[in-house]
Design a protein around this motif. Structure first.
Motif, mmCIF file in Angstrom:
data_model
loop_
_atom_site.group_PDB
_atom_site.id
_atom_site.type_symbol
_atom_site.label_atom_id
_atom_site.label_comp_id
_atom_site.label_asym_id
_atom_site.label_seq_id
_atom_site.Cartn_x
_atom_site.Cartn_y
_atom_site.Cartn_z
ATOM 1 N N TYR A 369 12.405 8.512 -4.410
ATOM 2 C CA TYR A 369 11.336 7.520 -4.336
ATOM 3 C C TYR A 369 11.682 6.533 -3.221
ATOM 4 C CZ TYR A 369 8.682 3.309 -5.622
ATOM 5 O OH TYR A 369 7.886 2.212 -5.600
ATOM 6 N N VAL A 370 10.717 6.274 -2.340
ATOM 7 C CA VAL A 370 10.919 5.300 -1.260
ATOM 8 C C VAL A 370 9.653 4.451 -1.143
ATOM 9 C CG1 VAL A 370 11.386 4.922 1.189
ATOM 10 C CG2 VAL A 370 12.401 6.891 0.020
ATOM 11 N N GLU A 371 9.826 3.149 -1.239
ATOM 12 C CA GLU A 371 8.705 2.227 -1.007
ATOM 13 C C GLU A 371 8.581 2.030 0.502
ATOM 14 O OE1 GLU A 371 9.087 -2.041 -1.950
ATOM 15 O OE2 GLU A 371 7.528 -1.664 -3.443
ATOM 16 N N ASN A 372 7.553 2.643 1.118
ATOM 17 C CA ASN A 372 7.471 2.669 2.580
ATOM 18 C C ASN A 372 6.323 1.851 3.167
ATOM 19 O OD1 ASN A 372 5.317 4.281 1.852
ATOM 20 N ND2 ASN A 372 6.286 6.198 2.483
ATOM 21 N N LEU A 373 5.536 1.192 2.330
ATOM 22 C CA LEU A 373 4.426 0.375 2.826
ATOM 23 C C LEU A 373 4.320 -0.878 1.980
ATOM 24 C CD1 LEU A 373 1.820 -0.075 4.531
ATOM 25 C CD2 LEU A 373 0.589 1.226 2.770
ATOM 26 N N ASP A 374 4.334 -2.031 2.620
ATOM 27 C CA ASP A 374 4.135 -3.304 1.925
ATOM 28 C C ASP A 374 3.652 -4.317 2.956
ATOM 29 O OD1 ASP A 374 4.095 -5.514 0.338
ATOM 30 O OD2 ASP A 374 6.120 -5.300 -0.441
ATOM 31 N N ARG A 375 2.385 -4.645 2.890
ATOM 32 C CA ARG A 375 1.817 -5.626 3.829
ATOM 33 C C ARG A 375 0.717 -6.402 3.127
ATOM 34 N NH1 ARG A 375 -0.768 -0.950 7.668
ATOM 35 N NH2 ARG A 375 -2.432 -0.255 6.267
ATOM 36 N N GLY A 376 0.385 -7.549 3.670
ATOM 37 C CA GLY A 376 -0.638 -8.335 3.006
ATOM 38 C C GLY A 376 -1.053 -9.559 3.788
ATOM 39 N N THR A 377 -1.997 -10.273 3.199
ATOM 40 C CA THR A 377 -2.543 -11.507 3.771
ATOM 41 C C THR A 377 -2.743 -12.515 2.650
ATOM 42 O OG1 THR A 377 -3.689 -10.388 5.594
ATOM 43 C CG2 THR A 377 -4.537 -12.536 4.936
ATOM 44 N N VAL A 378 -2.369 -13.762 2.906
ATOM 45 C CA VAL A 378 -2.591 -14.849 1.954
ATOM 46 C C VAL A 378 -3.299 -15.975 2.693
ATOM 47 C CG1 VAL A 378 -1.542 -16.495 0.365
ATOM 48 C CG2 VAL A 378 -0.495 -14.246 0.691
ATOM 49 N N ILE A 379 -4.364 -16.504 2.097
ATOM 50 C CA ILE A 379 -5.117 -17.608 2.691
ATOM 51 C C ILE A 379 -5.191 -18.743 1.676
ATOM 52 C CG2 ILE A 379 -7.356 -18.351 3.603
ATOM 53 C CD1 ILE A 379 -7.797 -15.509 4.584
#
Length: 488
Positions: A369-379
């Motif tokens: 298992y590999v966590e390969n995507l984590d992105r985001g936006t906070v306003i």
């Protein structure tokens, strides 16, 4: 008389046009590209936001004759009347060109490190520590992409040749269906959320789910379908043990009883939805342990001043952050108000070469298992009492999964006949969550929040139905969601 009739007709036309909860779009005036995450203010503390394709829907009952204001980082704000909204569906924002010397509060440009230090110093002043009730709208989109899926009967001492080939063919067909399915699921819910100290409460108003039950391919569901195919070919008068690797995972399994269909539930636990909501909100955490707070740690991250920009009448410093130590995983941009040093917006993602959690027991247990995507936006948006509150939070994350397991069905008899089922899956899961928050007056928060139902009814839909969310502030659906249809 003619003037009165004309005015009445105009009011009627505007009212009729707006009663349909129309969809609008916001574009860049120079490039004609859609502008994501533009804020739409419809009243004090109220409004919505454009989605990634630049669309937003509008509840006409929130306008009260005051029109709206469109704002986005780096653009000139735009005010629109009800009449303009009735006649137009596309609006174009003009990029704001400013000079750095307009932003300066002293005789020099502050360094990135100085800006971050000011942000940390002003956290207690800018962000409320008390309890604030919110009206919320939450959306979750989940995607599964299978690169490899193999299910094979390797050994079957209790099946004749015809049964064996029939079972293998059914498993191959299931594997092909799953690989080609492009499985996707959408969950929406709204309600009232209150966080008070370490505790939080959620009352769900409405919840809907868009999913094709024939394409509901969670890992548990895939293994279950494969197992049930095998059970149809076993002796229903016997019972079996099921072993995987070194572990016995089920005792005295009866094919006859196990093949009875369990009813599909149209409800979910309130605690599950609250857990999803709280986890997403933690991304916007500016207290110790919160993700945004971690981005302000100069021991982990290095900072560079990018530019000065503009948002809704305020000058903004854009500061880039990137890992300084191996422990830091993210890179992105912080947009900081040049006067209050409050963070108004943050974009982040895994830095180049960085990944999240990893588990590699491929040789020992057949799991990777590999966590390969984590992105985001906070306003964040400034409230009437001067504090900055989270307004919009989005997180997209994904992982790579390798799962190779064998299941052996062992007959509970002196002969101990066996059927060995080999299961191999390799692929990825991607999930996107979005949250729109509107602060409420604490006096308007229903006392019934203290007595919450344990379960929430989830309305299952075959296609997206915008009328369900009429008169509700929502995040406009993307085209893929509007085009979703359950296959016949």
């Amino acid at each position: 008389m003619k003037t009165l009739v004309f005015q009445l007709l105009t009011i009627f036309c505007i009212s009729t046009a707006l009663s349909q909860t129309p969809t609008f779009r916001v574009l860049d005036a120079q490039t004609e590209e859609p502008i994501p995450y533009a804020t739409i203010v419809t009243g004090a503390g109220r409004g919505t936001i454009t989605n990634e394709e630049g669309y937003f829907t509008l509840d006409p009952q929130t306008l009260n004759g005051k029109g709206i204001q469109l704002s986005c980082m780096g653009y000139q704000s735009m005010k629109l009347s009800e009449g303009q909204l009735a006649g137009e569906r596309t609006f174009r924002l003009v990029p704001a060109a400013i000079q750095l010397n307009e932003v300066l509060l002293s005789d020099r440009v502050p360094t990135a490190d100085e800006i971050i230090r000011k942000v940390r110093e002003n956290l207690p002043v800018n962000y409320a520590a008390g309890s604030t009730p919110f009206s919320i709208f939450f959306r979750e989109s989940e995607y599964m992409d299978f690169e490899t899926l193999e299910m094979e009967l390797e050994k079957a001492s209790d099946l004749d040749r015809r049964q064996l080939e029939s079972a293998r063919e059914e498993l191959r067909e299931l594997s092909t269906d799953i690989e080609e399915s492009q499985a996707v699921k959408f969950l929406d819910f709204n309600g009232t959320y209150l966080r008070d100290g370490d505790s939080s409460r959620l009352r769900v108003g409405r919840a809907t789910e868009l999913v094709d039950s024939k394409r509901d391919f969670s890992l548990e569901e895939i293994q279950e379908r494969g197992r049930r195919i095998i059970l149809t070919h076993l002796d229903s008068s016997k019972t079996y043990k099921v072993k995987t690797g070194m572990f016995t995972i089920e005792k005295d399994l009866s094919p006859e009883l196990d093949m009875e269909d369990s009813p599909k539930s149209d409800s979910t636990e309130t605690s599950h939805l609250k857990g999803e909501l709280v986890d997403l909100l933690s991304v916007a955490g500016l207290e110790e342990g919160g993700r945004l707070f971690g981005f302000l740690d100069p021991g982990l991250y290095k900072y560079d001043f990018l530019k000065a920009t503009y948002f809704d009448g305020n000058y903004i410093f854009a500061v880039r952050f990137a890992p300084k130590k191996r422990k830091a995983r993210y890179a992105g941009t912080l947009y900081v108000d040049a006067t209050t040093f409050a963070i108004l917006k943050t974009d982040y993602q895994f830095a180049r070469g960085r990944e999240g959690e990893k588990v590699n027991l491929k040789l020992l247990l057949g799991i990777k298992y590999v966590e390969n995507l984590d992105r985001g936006t906070v306003i964040f948006r400034k409230s009437e009492n001067g504090f900055y509150l989270p307004y919009y939070v989005q997180k997209e994350y994904g992982n790579y999964i390798y799962l190779h397991r064998d299941f052996t069905f062992i007959e509970n008899s002196p002969s101990r006949k066996k059927v060995r089922f080999d299961f191999l899956l390799e692929g990825g899961v991607r999930q996107k969550q979005s949250l729109l928050l509107t602060p409420q007056d604490p006096q308007d928060t229903p006392e019934s929040l203290a007595d919450l139902p344990r379960k929430v009814w989830v309305q299952k839909l075959d296609s997206y139905e915008p009328t369900i969310w009429q008169n509700t502030e929502i995040i406009a659906p993307l085209e893929e969601m509007k085009n979703f249809r359950v296959a016949n």
